[in-house]
Design a protein around this motif. Structure first.
Motif, PDB file in Angstrom:
ATOM      1  N   ARG A   1       4.969  -3.411  -0.765  1.00  0.00           N
ATOM      2  CA  ARG A   1       3.573  -3.385  -1.172  1.00  0.00           C
ATOM      3  C   ARG A   1       2.674  -4.234  -0.269  1.00  0.00           C
ATOM      4  O   ARG A   1       1.585  -3.820   0.124  1.00  0.00           O
ATOM      5  CB  ARG A   1       3.445  -3.857  -2.629  1.00  0.00           C
ATOM      6  CG  ARG A   1       2.006  -3.871  -3.143  1.00  0.00           C
ATOM      7  CD  ARG A   1       1.936  -4.169  -4.623  1.00  0.00           C
ATOM      8  NE  ARG A   1       2.463  -5.484  -4.969  1.00  0.00           N
ATOM      9  CZ  ARG A   1       3.637  -5.691  -5.537  1.00  0.00           C
ATOM     10  NH1 ARG A   1       4.422  -4.669  -5.820  1.00  0.00           N
ATOM     11  NH2 ARG A   1       4.059  -6.907  -5.827  1.00  0.00           N
ATOM     12  N   THR A   2       3.126  -5.433   0.071  1.00  0.00           N
ATOM     13  CA  THR A   2       2.305  -6.328   0.889  1.00  0.00           C
ATOM     14  C   THR A   2       2.016  -5.707   2.243  1.00  0.00           C
ATOM     15  O   THR A   2       0.867  -5.693   2.710  1.00  0.00           O
ATOM     16  CB  THR A   2       3.015  -7.681   1.067  1.00  0.00           C
ATOM     17  OG1 THR A   2       3.265  -8.244  -0.216  1.00  0.00           O
ATOM     18  CG2 THR A   2       2.172  -8.625   1.896  1.00  0.00           C
ATOM     19  N   THR A   3       3.045  -5.171   2.891  1.00  0.00           N
ATOM     20  CA  THR A   3       2.872  -4.542   4.204  1.00  0.00           C
ATOM     21  C   THR A   3       1.966  -3.321   4.104  1.00  0.00           C
ATOM     22  O   THR A   3       1.076  -3.106   4.933  1.00  0.00           O
ATOM     23  CB  THR A   3       4.241  -4.136   4.790  1.00  0.00           C
ATOM     24  OG1 THR A   3       5.064  -5.297   4.866  1.00  0.00           O
ATOM     25  CG2 THR A   3       4.090  -3.514   6.157  1.00  0.00           C
ATOM     26  N   PHE A   4       2.195  -2.500   3.071  1.00  0.00           N
ATOM     27  CA  PHE A   4       1.400  -1.285   2.866  1.00  0.00           C
ATOM     28  C   PHE A   4      -0.091  -1.618   2.708  1.00  0.00           C
ATOM     29  O   PHE A   4      -0.939  -1.054   3.393  1.00  0.00           O
ATOM     30  CB  PHE A   4       1.931  -0.564   1.621  1.00  0.00           C
ATOM     31  CG  PHE A   4       1.103   0.607   1.169  1.00  0.00           C
ATOM     32  CD1 PHE A   4       1.203   1.826   1.819  1.00  0.00           C
ATOM     33  CD2 PHE A   4       0.232   0.477   0.095  1.00  0.00           C
ATOM     34  CE1 PHE A   4       0.437   2.912   1.402  1.00  0.00           C
ATOM     35  CE2 PHE A   4      -0.529   1.553  -0.327  1.00  0.00           C
ATOM     36  CZ  PHE A   4      -0.431   2.772   0.329  1.00  0.00           C
ATOM     37  N   LYS A   5      -0.383  -2.557   1.819  1.00  0.00           N
ATOM     38  CA  LYS A   5      -1.781  -2.892   1.564  1.00  0.00           C
ATOM     39  C   LYS A   5      -2.431  -3.552   2.779  1.00  0.00           C
ATOM     40  O   LYS A   5      -3.604  -3.314   3.073  1.00  0.00           O
ATOM     41  CB  LYS A   5      -1.890  -3.788   0.334  1.00  0.00           C
ATOM     42  CG  LYS A   5      -1.678  -3.035  -0.970  1.00  0.00           C
ATOM     43  CD  LYS A   5      -1.958  -3.898  -2.166  1.00  0.00           C
ATOM     44  CE  LYS A   5      -1.916  -3.066  -3.445  1.00  0.00           C
ATOM     45  NZ  LYS A   5      -3.033  -2.130  -3.561  1.00  0.00           N
ATOM     46  N   GLU A   6      -1.678  -4.402   3.446  1.00  0.00           N
ATOM     47  CA  GLU A   6      -2.241  -5.079   4.611  1.00  0.00           C
ATOM     48  C   GLU A   6      -2.552  -4.079   5.723  1.00  0.00           C
ATOM     49  O   GLU A   6      -3.578  -4.190   6.405  1.00  0.00           O
ATOM     50  CB  GLU A   6      -1.260  -6.148   5.112  1.00  0.00           C
ATOM     51  CG  GLU A   6      -1.857  -7.123   6.114  1.00  0.00           C
ATOM     52  CD  GLU A   6      -3.044  -7.893   5.548  1.00  0.00           C
ATOM     53  OE1 GLU A   6      -3.946  -8.226   6.349  1.00  0.00           O
ATOM     54  OE2 GLU A   6      -3.088  -8.162   4.325  1.00  0.00           O
ATOM     55  N   ALA A   7      -1.668  -3.080   5.900  1.00  0.00           N
ATOM     56  CA  ALA A   7      -1.911  -2.067   6.935  1.00  0.00           C
ATOM     57  C   ALA A   7      -3.193  -1.296   6.642  1.00  0.00           C
ATOM     58  O   ALA A   7      -4.032  -1.090   7.526  1.00  0.00           O
ATOM     59  CB  ALA A   7      -0.718  -1.110   7.002  1.00  0.00           C
ATOM     60  N   ILE A   8      -3.352  -0.877   5.388  1.00  0.00           N
ATOM     61  CA  ILE A   8      -4.558  -0.129   5.015  1.00  0.00           C
ATOM     62  C   ILE A   8      -5.793  -1.007   5.134  1.00  0.00           C
ATOM     63  O   ILE A   8      -6.845  -0.575   5.618  1.00  0.00           O
ATOM     64  CB  ILE A   8      -4.418   0.420   3.581  1.00  0.00           C
ATOM     65  CG1 ILE A   8      -3.301   1.463   3.531  1.00  0.00           C
ATOM     66  CG2 ILE A   8      -5.720   1.029   3.100  1.00  0.00           C
ATOM     67  CD1 ILE A   8      -3.014   1.995   2.161  1.00  0.00           C
TER      68      ILE A   8
ATOM     69  N   GLY B   1      -7.223   2.628  -2.193  1.00  0.00           N
ATOM     70  CA  GLY B   1      -6.964   1.378  -1.497  1.00  0.00           C
ATOM     71  C   GLY B   1      -7.717   1.213  -0.203  1.00  0.00           C
ATOM     72  O   GLY B   1      -7.323   0.420   0.658  1.00  0.00           O
ATOM     73  N   VAL B   2      -8.833   1.951  -0.035  1.00  0.00           N
ATOM     74  CA  VAL B   2      -9.542   1.925   1.243  1.00  0.00           C
ATOM     75  C   VAL B   2     -10.634   0.850   1.295  1.00  0.00           C
ATOM     76  O   VAL B   2     -11.340   0.748   2.282  1.00  0.00           O
ATOM     77  CB  VAL B   2     -10.178   3.301   1.530  1.00  0.00           C
ATOM     78  CG1 VAL B   2      -9.104   4.352   1.679  1.00  0.00           C
ATOM     79  CG2 VAL B   2     -11.160   3.700   0.410  1.00  0.00           C
TER      80      VAL B   2
END
Length: 901
Positions: free
Chosen positions: A188-195, A744-745
């Motif tokens: 989750r952390t990586t996913f959200k940070e990438a977005i 999440g944008v």
């Protein structure tokens, strides 16, 4: 909890309740969320409705120990082949949340996915444990087990565990390998940070692009933010024509990457690169293209269509730009800036726009200097000493300081010029009197609005008060008021200085725009100090009798009740516990009574142990910071906070009533008038929040109390925050969440307007617009992102309420207010609605809860003299929160984190 609730029952801090357990949807190529079985839900009328007393989604609410799943797998950063990337893309396309990612975000997410290898009969994750990773099965097969029974077999190419990308809710099933498997996974952390990285960079770049376009220079930051949400990214291959000469144009383009050729009649005129733009005339005139634009290389552009722009700003961009220019010019003028926003708007609305060609005379020599005001909207003018450019006012000096002088030279257009013109007489008709006098009144008005005792009055009442002001003058050493004498007037210092003296000792000096004597107009107080002039002093004075002429008894009572809520001298030892009225995961809420005044308060208690366990130090501080800023009759008031070695305490206004959810269950589907009452109330609440950059993020009937006279009170600020820029946190109740939160944008204040649109639909039709019969968040999110807004067949397509719902539920966040809050309040549905009457509580409410306080209970509590500590300890003693099954790790307290309590 019963239906007769009070403010404390749902008013909780960040973790009143752990979000309810919901099922993740394990999507395969053969299933979709629409095929899930949905359990029966409570009904309202003939419709279904779920009551979520706390936000279902809030990724901030809980912390878990670092998740290591699957614990037996080997993990590597294997380089992905094109086949790997395609398989991951295909799997992601089956998940509606993930398939909505833009290309850049998708590429970055795939790039950060790690490779997992795991043997047969191994557990990938276990039911009940917090989720953290989303997986795509690369090779092998796995089984889904719920409550010990196999529910499905998942094959290669499918993804599962997507809710882990929202927050760390417990897994609703166990996934176990049937054979040796390989998987791609992203936490989750990586996913959200990438977005977040991609969208934050895009947002900043697009902001800079808009700022670089001269046509849009005069838009306000609010208007530009609205346009940002309307920008569409497009890509063109080398050789493709983006626009063609002669075609009707309705889109404007800014180049983000690549190079284009601009040609007329097949002859290249120039080339354009990153940051260049074309097609701006299409936004103004919808005119034919004057050139062909062809991509020379791979080209990425952002574009905005004329219709999208009209949704955000209104129908006439040129008019909006000119009105903005006039407003900015008036704000810059030292002679005009003191006009109120409403007064400036009236002046701008009747100003005439005139066009002059280069060399034409705009103001002839010999014209009276004080007769007209001009504002340059486009081009430049040659004046007496220098060139005058856009945003310049001419003649404003002489409006406030009249003169018989005349212009000594001609003022001539140096270029083609657009200029706005209005006469002094027309201005005075707009503002309602002599310009100099209006300026002076506006000075006093700004001070009166700061007087705490008078907070809550409407604009009309403030204006009436201003007309009652009298000018009084004092010489040096004159006594303005005498200590011990009855007070009958309130003073604002217009100019000069006075000394405040008590018992012969000077306490302080106060000067221009300070005030004193305010309590005398509401209370029969004697003067607490003597005030003497220090030099010549001029004051505005308001007599008590004049004040009482325009403030009726109902408004007086309202002001007095608000004043009582400002008493921050109360101590914990003065409060008697009556009963427990609410309990959540973090804290408890008690109804209390002041020992001597018999005033009722809600006291929320939060244990330090739980704050540490859930790691919510920042959230507790933020809630206090937000609530201390709020002072509105429709928002629950925080009076004071306390602390001791065991707890943090919030002393709050006690709201006697029911929540709006229960009221709706009693009333059923609302009439147009009743829906308008509640909707308008929420508009005023949101206005107050957004003026302070506070985003609420969880508007729903459960968070709105209906008090003992039937009016709204907003409660529960656990999901709120002070917003600067964009937020990327997933927070809210699914049915009321805006699309941009789900995707999440990044989002802004406009998500609250979406929630209002959901509630208005619910008021009028008795059901929710998206996912009415769904109780699984993932299914609700799919409805919000994928489905059209549908109205009952019998509903009139042209009804104003329907048009407002469509506006509020626009997936373009910038279009939800119709341009700005003023336009929203002027919407056709609100025509003839009295906003001031609503604020003064003069409109009959649709429903008044029948709530009685048991006076015997109060008397018994006071007579027993039970201590708060004993009552709190009794409740806390039954709370074994560490055995809840949720894995937490105590967080050390940051230094001085509670210094403001």
């Amino acid at each position: 909890m019963g239906s007769n609730c009070v403010c404390g029952q749902r008013q909780t801090i960040l973790a009143t309740s752990i979000p309810i357990q919901t099922h993740e949807v394990y999507l395969t190529k053969q299933t979709s969320s629409s095929q899930l079985n949905i359990t029966s839900l409570p009904k309202r009328g003939n419709t279904f409705k779920v009551k979520h007393k706390a936000p279902v989604i809030d990724e901030r609410r809980r912390r878990s120990d670092e998740v290591k799943e699957p614990s037996s797998a080997s993990v590597s950063d294997k380089i992905k082949t094109e086949a790997d990337k395609k398989m991951i893309r295909d799997a992601l396309s089956n998940h509606f949340i993930l398939k909505n990612l833009d290309e850049d975000s998708l590429r970055l997410v795939i790039e950060h996915m790690r490779f997992y290898t795991i043997n047969p009969r191994e557990i990938i994750f276990t039911q009940g444990e917090p989720g953290f990773i989303f997986y795509v099965l690369c090779t092998g097969r796995v089984e889904l087990i719920i409550n010990g029974a196999r529910k499905a077999v998942i094959n290669a190419g499918s993804g599962f565990g997507e809710l882990a990308l929202l927050d760390d809710r417990p897994r609703s099933g166990t996934i176990k390998t049937l054979e040796r498997c390989t998987l791609w996974g992203v936490d989750r952390t990586t996913f959200k940070e990438a977005i977040k990285i991609v969208n934050a960079l895009n947002l900043e770049e697009n902001k800079n692009f808009l700022d670089s376009v001269p046509l849009l220079n005069q838009l306000t930051s609010e208007q530009k933010d609205g346009l940002l949400a309307s920008l569409v990214t497009e890509k063109w291959s080398s050789g493709q024509s983006i626009v063609k000469e002669g075609d009707t144009g309705d889109h404007f383009y800014i180049i983000k990457e690549g190079c284009v050729s601009c040609s007329q009649k097949e002859t290249e005129i120039r080339q354009m690169f990153k940051g260049d733009f074309f097609g701006e005339q299409a936004l103004l005139y919808n005119s034919p293209r004057t050139a062909t634009i062809t991509a020379i290389s791979e080209v990425k552009v952002v574009s905005i269509g004329r219709h999208a722009l009209m949704d955000v700003l209104g129908s006439n961009l040129q008019q909006i730009l000119y009105k903005n220019t006039q407003m900015i010019a008036m704000d810059k003028s030292p002679n005009l800036k003191n006009f109120s926003k409403e007064q400036k708007g009236k002046i701008i609305n009747i100003m005439r726009i005139q066009n002059f060609s280069s060399g034409e005379v705009i103001i002839p020599r010999g014209a009276n200097k004080g007769a007209f005001l001009w504002i340059i909207l486009r081009g430049s003018v040659r004046g007496l000493k220098e060139k005058l450019n856009i945003l310049t006012c001419i003649g404003d000096d002489f409006l406030v300081n009249p003169t018989e002088e005349k212009y000594e030279i001609d003022y001539i257009a140096e270029t083609d010029v657009d200029i706005a013109e209005i006469s002094k007489e027309e201005i005075e008709n707009c503002v309602g009197g002599n310009i100099a006098e209006i300026h002076a009144r506006n000075e006093a008005l700004a001070v009166i609005k700061r007087v705490q005792l008078l907070k809550g009055l409407t604009e009309d009442k403030y204006k009436e008060l201003i007309r009652m002001l009298k000018i009084v003058e004092f010489n040096d050493k004159d006594t303005v008021v005498e200590q011990g004498e009855p007070g009958s007037s309130f003073f604002i210092i217009k100019c000069g200085r006075v000394d405040v003296i008590r018992n012969g000792e000077k306490l302080r000096s106060i000067t221009k725009h300070d005030y004193f004597g305010e309590r005398s107009i509401l209370f029969n107080d004697t003067r607490s100090a003597t005030v003497k002039a220090d030099g010549s002093v001029t004051c505005w004075m308001l007599e008590k009798n004049d004040f009482l002429e325009i403030i009726d008894e109902g408004i007086q009572q309202m002001l007095l009740s608000r004043i009582e809520l400002q008493d921050d001298t109360i101590e914990l030892s003065e409060l008697v516990p009556i009963k427990l009225i609410g309990k959540g995961v973090l804290g408890s809420v008690f109804l209390t009574c002041h020992r001597t005044k018999n005033t009722l308060y809600a006291l929320k208690t939060v244990t330090r142990e739980k704050i540490s366990y859930y790691g919510v130090y920042d959230s507790i501080v933020l809630e206090r910071t937000i609530m201390m800023q709020l002072d509105h009759i429709m928002i629950m008031k925080l009076i004071k906070t306390f602390k001791d070695q065991h707890r943090i305490y919030f002393l709050e206004e006690y709201v006697k009533g029911q929540d709006l959810f229960d009221v709706l269950r009693h009333i059923g589907i609302l009439s147009d008038a009743d829906a308008k009452f509640y909707t308008a109330s929420l508009v005023l609440i949101i206005e107050h929040l957004h003026e302070r950059d506070i985003i609420y993020r969880d508007f729903k009937p459960e968070n709105i109390m209906i008090d003992d006279i039937g009016y709204t009170k907003l409660i529960d600020f656990g999901t709120s925050r002070i917003l600067k820029g964009r937020s990327y946190t997933t927070v809210g109740t699914p049915h009321y969440m805006a699309p941009e939160i789900i995707k999440g944008v990044g989002y802004g204040l406009s998500v609250d307007w979406w929630s209002l649109g959901v509630m208005l639909y619910e008021f009028l039709y008795g059901s929710l617009p998206f996912g009415e019969e769904e109780n699984d968040p993932i299914a609700v999110f799919e409805c919000i992102l994928e489905y059209r807004l549908i109205f009952p067949s019998e509903n009139d397509p042209m009804s104003p309420s329907r048009q407002l719902i469509q506006q509020l539920l626009n997936k373009n966040p910038g279009a939800r207010t119709g341009g700005n809050l003023g336009k929203l309040k002027e919407h056709r549905w609100f025509s003839s609605f009295s906003w001031d009457s609503l604020l003064l509580r003069k409109i009959k409410s649709p429903y008044v809860p029948k709530i009685e306080i048991d006076t015997n209970l109060l008397e018994k509590a006071i007579r027993k003299n039970k201590t708060l500590e004993a009552a709190i300890q009794k409740v806390e003693g039954k709370d074994d929160f560490r055995s809840s099954g949720i894995i937490m790790k105590d967080t050390p307290a940051p230094p001085d984190w509670d210094s403001e309590f």
